[in-house]
Design an enzyme around this catalytic site. Sequence first.
Site, short mmCIF file in Angstrom:
data_model
loop_
_atom_site.label_atom_id
_atom_site.label_comp_id
_atom_site.label_asym_id
_atom_site.label_seq_id
_atom_site.Cartn_x
_atom_site.Cartn_y
_atom_site.Cartn_z
N ASP A 254 0.82 -1.20 0.00
CA ASP A 254 0.00 0.00 0.00
C ASP A 254 0.86 1.26 0.00
OD1 ASP A 254 -2.42 1.39 0.04
OD2 ASP A 254 -3.28 0.09 1.57
N ASP B 159 -10.08 3.47 -4.26
CA ASP B 159 -10.76 2.27 -3.78
C ASP B 159 -12.15 2.11 -4.40
OD1 ASP B 159 -8.60 2.06 -2.18
OD2 ASP B 159 -9.70 1.93 -0.29
#
Length: 690
Positions: A193, A248
């Site tokens: 991430d 996302d």
Amino acid sequence: MRHLSIRSTGRRMVGAVATAVLCSAGLAAPAAASAPAGPAQGTAASARTAAPEAATAPPKADDGLALTPPMGFNNWNSTHCRAEFNEAMVKGIADLFIEKGLKASGYQYVNLDDCWALPQRDANGKLVPDPVRFPNGIKAVADYVHAKGLKLGIYTSAGTKTCNSAGFPGALGHEYSDAQQFADWGVDYLKYDNCNNQGVDAKQRYNTMRDALKATGRPIVYSICEWGENKPWEWAGDVGQLWRTTGDISDNWGSMLSILKQNLPLAPHAGPGRWNDPDMLEVGNGGMTDTEYRTHFSMWSIMAAPLLIGSDLRKVPDSTFDILDNREVIAVDQDPLGKQGAVLTSEGGRWVVVKEMQDGSRAIALFNETNTAQRISTTATAAGLPHASAYTLRDLWKHRSYNTAGAISATVPAHGTVLLRVTADRKWSAYPPAVELHADGGTLVEAGKQTVLTSKITDLGRTPAQHVSVRLTGPAGWKVRATSPTTAPGLPTGKSLTTRWAVTAPAGTPAGDYEFTLTATYRSPRGDRAESTVPLASRVVVPPPAGTSQLSDLPWLSAVNGYGPVERDTSNGEDQAGDGNPITIGGQVFAKGLGAHAAGDIEYYTAGACRSVSAQVGVDDEKGDNGTVVFEIWADGRKVAATGTLTNAMPAQPISADVTGAQVVHLIVTDAGDGVSYDHADWADAKLTC
């Protein structure tokens, strides 16, 4: 993953104080919060492992990893950081991969997301699995997964902390130590991430972990979750095997559609071992219809995207497995040629996307992003197939084959996708002719009033359709009557049977959607019986009242947002229904209005009886200094008003439009061309005058 606590305030900060919103975990995990604290964190020096000399990544063609898009599971979309994410869940998913045949269909990775570790490293700077979630450690889980012929994935961040607010340790400065731990545990896949990155250059951070993974000697698929902020498709092909191209995904149509549109143009950058990643699948999580989930799965497959299941397979209905285990669709995604589908046309929300396949065939998606059924068409030659007298056309959801003279056309339901595989081969005559079944009108119905629907069946095949018959069935109590012929002895190539139908909803029928089915039956010249069915929907509507009304007080036909639902009389809030705030633009608070989010579309029935729409519009203050949007008003498919680009720094702007005679009005919000993040858009004091 998504950092819900940050998302809810609309803040995203990058660099030295960064806690990023995207690809990040939501709330502190109950299990982690109650777990006993680990040993005190060691110094950065004790946790680092020196980089081996001359550690360089091999050419992508030689690493042999992810030569087709990875397939598997990731827990985040279904569990976030909640307590049910644990060893039992991971083992249960692995069991279901075997029991449900998903492994046999190509799914192999069972991936852990954020919250698997304790918030502190041990005295030696090592990562410590949460003893409540994973009492036997990660290696034991990996061993269990491996014993079933599957692979295990894990998560961390290219920062000092992961994305979850509980502050789990990231890998920045610990790359070689962490990579070796992962390898020692038997990890096969790393999702890396981008949170708390301290402003360090993205390429530097991701290259360092690449080298650390290589130094372990273990083949580990490397998923770069950088959110597309630094255009990883331009540089990450020699770093990892896949890279996130967007923010996302959320379990709603608007979010999926927005991400789809961002990923489609990146087709030239994809290929074996280098995949554009538009985020994980939401299929089965409950926020979309099965039609929308089939579109989600179809479009991810034609885009050669990773297929990572994001639903808890222990809880989903059988229809979810029917979608996820469609091997004909999976074969499109997993085609060894590795081409990502490219957009052929997209006019009016009617998309044709074409993917070249290794065997010379073409996968063709006819995708309808609009809120009503649409006729979408192309030809075999336009799709890149060689000229031929006829082609075999395979419907990958209906699992039926037909022949076509070259025309490819279908009526596609709202938010639906027809996924086809078309081949120039000599076997076409073994199949019945393809037909197109289409209907116009009858979409909006006022109770007690007759409306007219016109159906048309057209022979697309090289061979004639014989003994053709068509019928229309509707809800119980509705009057459905053909007013012209419903049969034809035969239809040669390109010829049609057109039938008019009188449709009446009983007086007093409540407003809402009602299902119809249009069915055509026919026979091939060989005598084989064939049937084509198109689901249709009629919506019983109520004309708006005379005078001036607040649009937030009227029922809409449909409402789509990029994030979260459209809200009445509050801002969008972005996540769940009812999480908005008072509508506020430039410090001015409005009592009435609609809280939207780009890309947004709110549709109203105006029955040809209204004159004008007006509103005060702008970016809601809940987004701080973020957000850029454009507001548009459309009447019967025609743009009648628009603002320029509006930002949070601007006060509310007036917008109004003449909608005289229009049957349907759309309030549309676009992202002004820079992506949808933070684009909370208010239609304040929105009024309709009839």
